[in-house]
Design an enzyme around this catalytic site. Structure first.
Site, mmCIF file in Angstrom:
data_model
loop_
_atom_site.group_PDB
_atom_site.id
_atom_site.type_symbol
_atom_site.label_atom_id
_atom_site.label_comp_id
_atom_site.label_asym_id
_atom_site.label_seq_id
_atom_site.Cartn_x
_atom_site.Cartn_y
_atom_site.Cartn_z
ATOM 1 N N GLU A 1 47.068 6.517 -63.564
ATOM 2 C CA GLU A 1 48.376 6.558 -62.900
ATOM 3 C C GLU A 1 48.214 6.190 -61.430
ATOM 4 O OE1 GLU A 1 51.762 6.509 -61.552
ATOM 5 O OE2 GLU A 1 51.767 7.057 -63.671
ATOM 6 N N LYS A 2 48.896 5.143 -61.001
ATOM 7 C CA LYS A 2 48.719 4.584 -59.653
ATOM 8 C C LYS A 2 49.342 5.409 -58.539
ATOM 9 C CE LYS A 2 52.641 1.536 -60.378
ATOM 10 N NZ LYS A 2 52.983 0.189 -60.774
ATOM 11 N N HIS A 3 50.122 6.425 -58.825
ATOM 12 C CA HIS A 3 50.805 7.201 -57.792
ATOM 13 C C HIS A 3 50.041 8.446 -57.339
ATOM 14 C CE1 HIS A 3 54.123 4.869 -59.565
ATOM 15 N NE2 HIS A 3 54.535 4.832 -58.317
ATOM 16 N N HIS B 1 48.617 0.382 -56.139
ATOM 17 C CA HIS B 1 50.044 0.659 -56.002
ATOM 18 C C HIS B 1 50.664 -0.463 -55.179
ATOM 19 C CE1 HIS B 1 53.819 2.394 -54.656
ATOM 20 N NE2 HIS B 1 53.706 3.236 -55.678
ATOM 21 N N HIS C 1 58.995 -1.194 -52.712
ATOM 22 C CA HIS C 1 58.239 -0.184 -53.474
ATOM 23 C C HIS C 1 56.953 0.130 -52.717
ATOM 24 C CE1 HIS C 1 56.343 0.905 -57.662
ATOM 25 N NE2 HIS C 1 56.496 1.972 -56.888
ATOM 26 N N CYS D 1 56.202 8.347 -53.243
ATOM 27 C CA CYS D 1 56.574 6.965 -53.564
ATOM 28 C C CYS D 1 58.092 6.870 -53.436
ATOM 29 C CB CYS D 1 56.139 6.612 -54.985
ATOM 30 S SG CYS D 1 56.755 5.012 -55.561
ATOM 31 N N HIS E 1 59.283 6.471 -57.221
ATOM 32 C CA HIS E 1 58.837 7.395 -58.265
ATOM 33 C C HIS E 1 58.608 8.819 -57.803
ATOM 34 C CE1 HIS E 1 57.794 3.336 -59.804
ATOM 35 N NE2 HIS E 1 58.498 3.829 -60.811
#
Length: 128
Positions: A15-17, A45, A51, A114, A117
């Site tokens: 998961e990139k976050h 990310h 974004h 983010c 997100h």
């Protein structure tokens, strides 16, 4: 709804976050050490006008006591420009270094934001 219900967590390798906390192998009570926190270590990310990661905050929760805010890094350049989105001359990547000294064991907790997100967290147990 409590804010804690809005914070997400996952494995940073999938998961990139999720903020990635990197520490020295050995930490000693009462001695300075460096904590490196970044987002996008395994999966990059995006860092675009639309974004991006806006900030990373670092906290310490000793085994006995309240949570302490160790610091916060803001990332405010994402390619914005009067020429249009993603045409600016500067970008800030979501990575920060904190120099910390702890006198008790506990948990270091990193939270990232983010703009699309929401809130993400990770934690690492500190033992002496």
């Amino acid at each position: 709804m409590a804010i804690g219900e809005l914070v997400k967590s996952a494995d940073f390798k999938s998961e990139k976050h999720v903020p990635v906390i990197e520490l020295p192998e050995k930490i000693e009570a009462g001695k300075d050490f460096v904590v490196n926190v970044s987002v996008g270590k395994e999966i990059a990310h995006p860092n675009t006008t639309e974004h991006y990661i806006g900030w990373i905050a670092l906290y310490f929760k000793p085994e006995s006591g309240n949570v302490y805010n160790l610091g916060r890094a803001e990332f405010t350049a994402h390619g914005e420009s009067t020429k249009g989105a993603n045409q600016g001359p500067a970008y800030t990547e979501p990575s920060a270094i904190f120099k910390v000294k702890l006198n008790e064991p506990g948990k270091i907790i990193a939270v990232s934001y983010c703009n699309i997100h929401g809130l993400w967290e990770s934690e690492v147990e500190i033992k002496f």
